[in-house]
Scaffold this motif. Sequence first.
Motif, PDB file in Angstrom:
ATOM      1  N   ARG A 133     -28.141-110.155 -12.023  1.00  0.00           N
ATOM      2  CA  ARG A 133     -28.777-111.257 -11.275  1.00  0.00           C
ATOM      3  C   ARG A 133     -29.242-110.777  -9.897  1.00  0.00           C
ATOM      4  NH1 ARG A 133     -25.538-114.842 -14.335  1.00  0.00           N
ATOM      5  NH2 ARG A 133     -23.657-114.285 -13.193  1.00  0.00           N
ATOM      6  N   ILE A 134     -28.413-109.918  -9.284  1.00  0.00           N
ATOM      7  CA  ILE A 134     -28.805-109.372  -7.971  1.00  0.00           C
ATOM      8  C   ILE A 134     -30.084-108.531  -8.124  1.00  0.00           C
ATOM      9  CG2 ILE A 134     -28.114-107.733  -6.169  1.00  0.00           C
ATOM     10  CD1 ILE A 134     -25.160-108.741  -6.852  1.00  0.00           C
ATOM     11  N   ALA A 135     -30.173-107.803  -9.224  1.00  0.00           N
ATOM     12  CA  ALA A 135     -31.385-106.999  -9.464  1.00  0.00           C
ATOM     13  C   ALA A 135     -32.599-107.915  -9.619  1.00  0.00           C
ATOM     14  CB  ALA A 135     -31.196-106.134 -10.712  1.00  0.00           C
ATOM     15  N   GLU A 136     -32.424-108.990 -10.371  1.00  0.00           N
ATOM     16  CA  GLU A 136     -33.534-109.937 -10.546  1.00  0.00           C
ATOM     17  C   GLU A 136     -33.959-110.508  -9.191  1.00  0.00           C
ATOM     18  OE1 GLU A 136     -33.320-113.059 -13.771  1.00  0.00           O
ATOM     19  OE2 GLU A 136     -33.750-114.371 -12.048  1.00  0.00           O
ATOM     20  N   ARG A 137     -32.969-110.897  -8.413  1.00  0.00           N
ATOM     21  CA  ARG A 137     -33.229-111.466  -7.079  1.00  0.00           C
ATOM     22  C   ARG A 137     -33.935-110.441  -6.176  1.00  0.00           C
ATOM     23  NH1 ARG A 137     -34.550-115.158  -3.618  1.00  0.00           N
ATOM     24  NH2 ARG A 137     -33.304-115.375  -1.740  1.00  0.00           N
ATOM     25  N   SER A 138     -33.552-109.192  -6.307  1.00  0.00           N
ATOM     26  CA  SER A 138     -34.171-108.143  -5.474  1.00  0.00           C
ATOM     27  C   SER A 138     -35.648-108.015  -5.808  1.00  0.00           C
ATOM     28  CB  SER A 138     -33.464-106.799  -5.686  1.00  0.00           C
ATOM     29  OG  SER A 138     -32.095-106.903  -5.354  1.00  0.00           O
ATOM     30  N   GLY A 139     -35.981-108.101  -7.093  1.00  0.00           N
ATOM     31  CA  GLY A 139     -37.394-108.049  -7.490  1.00  0.00           C
ATOM     32  C   GLY A 139     -38.172-109.219  -6.918  1.00  0.00           C
ATOM     33  N   GLU A 140     -37.562-110.388  -6.978  1.00  0.00           N
ATOM     34  CA  GLU A 140     -38.216-111.591  -6.463  1.00  0.00           C
ATOM     35  C   GLU A 140     -38.429-111.459  -4.947  1.00  0.00           C
ATOM     36  OE1 GLU A 140     -35.590-114.875  -6.934  1.00  0.00           O
ATOM     37  OE2 GLU A 140     -37.028-116.345  -6.217  1.00  0.00           O
ATOM     38  N   LEU A 141     -37.390-111.000  -4.255  1.00  0.00           N
ATOM     39  CA  LEU A 141     -37.502-110.858  -2.798  1.00  0.00           C
ATOM     40  C   LEU A 141     -38.569-109.845  -2.409  1.00  0.00           C
ATOM     41  CD1 LEU A 141     -33.741-110.975  -1.728  1.00  0.00           C
ATOM     42  CD2 LEU A 141     -35.525-112.623  -1.100  1.00  0.00           C
ATOM     43  N   ALA A 142     -38.701-108.790  -3.215  1.00  0.00           N
ATOM     44  CA  ALA A 142     -39.693-107.750  -2.887  1.00  0.00           C
ATOM     45  C   ALA A 142     -41.100-108.345  -2.877  1.00  0.00           C
ATOM     46  CB  ALA A 142     -39.595-106.601  -3.889  1.00  0.00           C
ATOM     47  N   VAL A 143     -41.371-109.262  -3.808  1.00  0.00           N
ATOM     48  CA  VAL A 143     -42.704-109.905  -3.835  1.00  0.00           C
ATOM     49  C   VAL A 143     -42.900-110.729  -2.562  1.00  0.00           C
ATOM     50  CG1 VAL A 143     -44.217-111.486  -5.094  1.00  0.00           C
ATOM     51  CG2 VAL A 143     -42.683-109.960  -6.360  1.00  0.00           C
ATOM     52  N   GLN A 144     -41.849-111.441  -2.176  1.00  0.00           N
ATOM     53  CA  GLN A 144     -41.950-112.253  -0.951  1.00  0.00           C
ATOM     54  C   GLN A 144     -42.130-111.364   0.287  1.00  0.00           C
ATOM     55  OE1 GLN A 144     -38.449-114.739  -0.837  1.00  0.00           O
ATOM     56  NE2 GLN A 144     -38.862-115.573  -2.868  1.00  0.00           N
ATOM     57  N   MET A 145     -41.419-110.241   0.293  1.00  0.00           N
ATOM     58  CA  MET A 145     -41.531-109.335   1.441  1.00  0.00           C
ATOM     59  C   MET A 145     -42.937-108.754   1.540  1.00  0.00           C
ATOM     60  SD  MET A 145     -37.889-107.379   1.049  1.00  0.00           S
ATOM     61  CE  MET A 145     -38.012-106.365   2.530  1.00  0.00           C
ATOM     62  N   ALA A 146     -43.522-108.457   0.393  1.00  0.00           N
ATOM     63  CA  ALA A 146     -44.893-107.920   0.392  1.00  0.00           C
ATOM     64  C   ALA A 146     -45.839-108.952   1.001  1.00  0.00           C
ATOM     65  CB  ALA A 146     -45.311-107.569  -1.031  1.00  0.00           C
ATOM     66  N   ALA A 147     -45.679-110.208   0.584  1.00  0.00           N
ATOM     67  CA  ALA A 147     -46.578-111.267   1.096  1.00  0.00           C
ATOM     68  C   ALA A 147     -46.389-111.469   2.599  1.00  0.00           C
ATOM     69  CB  ALA A 147     -46.309-112.563   0.340  1.00  0.00           C
ATOM     70  N   ALA A 148     -45.154-111.350   3.046  1.00  0.00           N
ATOM     71  CA  ALA A 148     -44.847-111.613   4.458  1.00  0.00           C
ATOM     72  C   ALA A 148     -45.036-110.378   5.342  1.00  0.00           C
ATOM     73  CB  ALA A 148     -43.409-112.117   4.574  1.00  0.00           C
ATOM     74  N   GLY A 149     -45.269-109.222   4.719  1.00  0.00           N
ATOM     75  CA  GLY A 149     -45.365-107.985   5.505  1.00  0.00           C
ATOM     76  C   GLY A 149     -44.058-107.662   6.206  1.00  0.00           C
ATOM     77  N   LEU A 150     -42.954-107.924   5.512  1.00  0.00           N
ATOM     78  CA  LEU A 150     -41.626-107.713   6.121  1.00  0.00           C
ATOM     79  C   LEU A 150     -41.213-106.239   5.955  1.00  0.00           C
ATOM     80  CD1 LEU A 150     -39.225-108.928   7.538  1.00  0.00           C
ATOM     81  CD2 LEU A 150     -38.407-109.832   5.356  1.00  0.00           C
ATOM     82  N   THR A 151     -41.615-105.450   6.920  1.00  0.00           N
ATOM     83  CA  THR A 151     -41.407-104.002   6.865  1.00  0.00           C
ATOM     84  C   THR A 151     -40.045-103.600   7.448  1.00  0.00           C
ATOM     85  OG1 THR A 151     -42.753-104.024   8.862  1.00  0.00           O
ATOM     86  CG2 THR A 151     -43.819-103.277   6.848  1.00  0.00           C
ATOM     87  N   PRO A 152     -39.554-102.409   7.097  1.00  0.00           N
ATOM     88  CA  PRO A 152     -38.245-101.973   7.586  1.00  0.00           C
ATOM     89  C   PRO A 152     -38.089-102.007   9.102  1.00  0.00           C
ATOM     90  CG  PRO A 152     -38.935-100.563   5.787  1.00  0.00           C
ATOM     91  CD  PRO A 152     -40.097-101.473   6.076  1.00  0.00           C
ATOM     92  N   ASP A 153     -39.182-101.779   9.847  1.00  0.00           N
ATOM     93  CA  ASP A 153     -39.026-101.767  11.312  1.00  0.00           C
ATOM     94  C   ASP A 153     -38.692-103.147  11.865  1.00  0.00           C
ATOM     95  OD1 ASP A 153     -41.550-102.727  10.703  1.00  0.00           O
ATOM     96  OD2 ASP A 153     -42.553-101.756  12.403  1.00  0.00           O
ATOM     97  N   LYS A 154     -38.950-104.201  11.076  1.00  0.00           N
ATOM     98  CA  LYS A 154     -38.596-105.548  11.546  1.00  0.00           C
ATOM     99  C   LYS A 154     -37.134-105.864  11.226  1.00  0.00           C
ATOM    100  CE  LYS A 154     -43.307-107.266  11.098  1.00  0.00           C
ATOM    101  NZ  LYS A 154     -44.190-106.779  10.047  1.00  0.00           N
ATOM    102  N   ILE A 155     -36.558-105.108  10.313  1.00  0.00           N
ATOM    103  CA  ILE A 155     -35.170-105.367   9.886  1.00  0.00           C
ATOM    104  C   ILE A 155     -34.202-104.357  10.516  1.00  0.00           C
ATOM    105  CG2 ILE A 155     -33.637-105.440   7.866  1.00  0.00           C
ATOM    106  CD1 ILE A 155     -36.096-106.322   6.216  1.00  0.00           C
ATOM    107  N   MET A 156     -34.555-103.089  10.430  1.00  0.00           N
ATOM    108  CA  MET A 156     -33.630-102.043  10.915  1.00  0.00           C
ATOM    109  C   MET A 156     -33.828-101.809  12.412  1.00  0.00           C
ATOM    110  SD  MET A 156     -33.050 -99.345   7.835  1.00  0.00           S
ATOM    111  CE  MET A 156     -34.683 -98.961   7.269  1.00  0.00           C
ATOM    112  N   THR A 157     -33.384-102.769  13.186  1.00  0.00           N
ATOM    113  CA  THR A 157     -33.474-102.675  14.641  1.00  0.00           C
ATOM    114  C   THR A 157     -32.154-102.117  15.193  1.00  0.00           C
ATOM    115  OG1 THR A 157     -32.580-104.890  14.822  1.00  0.00           O
ATOM    116  CG2 THR A 157     -34.982-104.698  14.712  1.00  0.00           C
ATOM    117  N   GLU A 158     -32.135-101.852  16.468  1.00  0.00           N
ATOM    118  CA  GLU A 158     -30.905-101.352  17.098  1.00  0.00           C
ATOM    119  C   GLU A 158     -29.756-102.346  16.895  1.00  0.00           C
ATOM    120  OE1 GLU A 158     -31.710 -99.786  20.914  1.00  0.00           O
ATOM    121  OE2 GLU A 158     -29.641 -99.128  21.238  1.00  0.00           O
TER     122      GLU A 158
END
Length: 578
Positions: A235-260
């Motif tokens: 289920r976590i794998a399924e959710r990860s696939g779903e989230l990846a599509v949302q991240m692509a649409a939102a342009g949610l790149t690693p630099d916005k997440i992996m901050t100091e």
Amino acid sequence: MSTKDDTPKGMRKGLTSYGDAGFSLFLRKAFIKGMGYSDAALDRPIIGIIDTGSDYNACHGNMADLVEAAKRGVMLAGGLPIPFPTISIHESFSHPTSMYLRNLMAIDTEEMIRAQPMDAVVMIGGCDKTVPAQLMGAASANLPAIQLVTGPMRTGSHRGEKVGACTDCRRFWGRYRAGEIDNQEITEVNDQLVPGTGTCGVMGTASTMALVTEALGMMAPGGACAPAVSADRRRIAERSGELAVQMAAAGLTPDKIMTEAAFENALAVLLAVGGSTNAIIHLTAVAGRMGIKIDLDKFDALGRKIPVLVDLKPSGTQYMEDLHAAGGLVTVLRELREHLNLDCLTVTGRTLGEEIDDAPAGFAQNVVSNREAPLFAEGGMAVLRGNLAPRGAIIKQSAANPDLMVHRGRAVVFNSIEDLTRRVDLPELDVTKDDILVLQNAGPKGAPGMPEAGYMPIPRKLAEQGVKDMVRISDARMSGTASGTIILHVTPEAASGGPLALVRDGDEIELNVPDRAITLHVSEDVLAERRAELSVPVHPNSDRGYRKLFLETVTEADFGCDFDFLVPAQQATGQADG
Ligand code: FES
């Protein structure tokens, strides 16, 4: 003026260079249509899925199931999943050590994310070095990316006792070396230690990296602990696939997440779970890719405030399946709340604080303690400094012997891993239980690859007398599944001419963990004489290939052992040469 985003997407991204973009796309689509895709499918957002399955890698033995589940999630969210391979690294099938190959996998990951058309990527890793390698690659490629892990293995059973890789592997092997168990029993237990696919089920590096990655915000909430062979994991794998599509649409790149601030959260979790010492090197490397320096002194100061809360081997007694049953990481995050930066973004597009608030309610359990009654009063690791380790060394204090935390003893020196292997069990070795074993030239350049040789075996003649632990010091690493009073990552390393190279048999060494001190009691004059006569090779080299690249560019533990040319310029300064 048009506000339309003209950045190429999906199949149009990163066209092969033929000097004619229209022809490049025409040819690309012709080839992928050879696998039966329609234009309608190819017009969707493309989500790459990194498949690191390998018949050498039991830790990734559920890869096919997870790829299928992630694909399902992508399609449910309206994307087109395209799995692709990168190299796979398993701890026990990597010579000379998996760490030697981590940066190679990071390069593979980064370049294949860049080279192939995709709008986001699901990275499936699990075994120790694979998750840091994927995070390093994703950090540098800076495409929306989500980490999925294969998940921990279940436990086995040996003569009625729960067992699991790999703390119990080491414990049983230690008993076998000491003559406490016979050939038959060691063979029997060998069948039970890895009872199925998945990553090591204790708080080794794989479990630690899974937990700190979730804390970092790069994994679906609740994604760290579910066993490899479980419906939850799919289920976590399924959710990860779903989230990846949302991240692509939102342009949610690693630099916005992996901050100091996100790395501070990861470090807090690392301390609270009694995590693997390897994780501090890996987090340093991932942060380094983002231009962020992990400060060891700040990490140590944090460790004075954050206790170990999680009762997992090797610091405690239980396994990852137990932490999953206890609610997983969020149970730890609730206890740590006051130390966390709750505004950090996660792969969901929501903050860590929001995810904690929305997680299922907590319940009574016996795996995660509350802060008033921790498993260990301070964080799992401490940073030591002194004339033996001017740039620092690490001890996993939560898995060390309290009686040896302040100790002064005579050095028994091995100048290489080969020397250790050759002499440690000789009956004539001049060693007592109060001595300190010192291993030189086992660091990033020295070994090379900084293998997990820091967990030096207790000399057989002492093991047979019942000695279970001694102070051991090296520039090597140690498996997160191991325990003992073991000082690791001594920096600068011996092969770079660090003071560790100057220790000789009979020298007095003093360890004082409460004072964070490691001292070689030899005068500066004598050390200067020894330095002038140093016979160990400084900066070993090789003629060709990956080994040459590795030896010429690998940095030391305090810079994450990344290659100096892979990190932003300001991070690379001065590190490769110590
Ligand atoms: Fe793969 Fe332990 S050997 S996680």
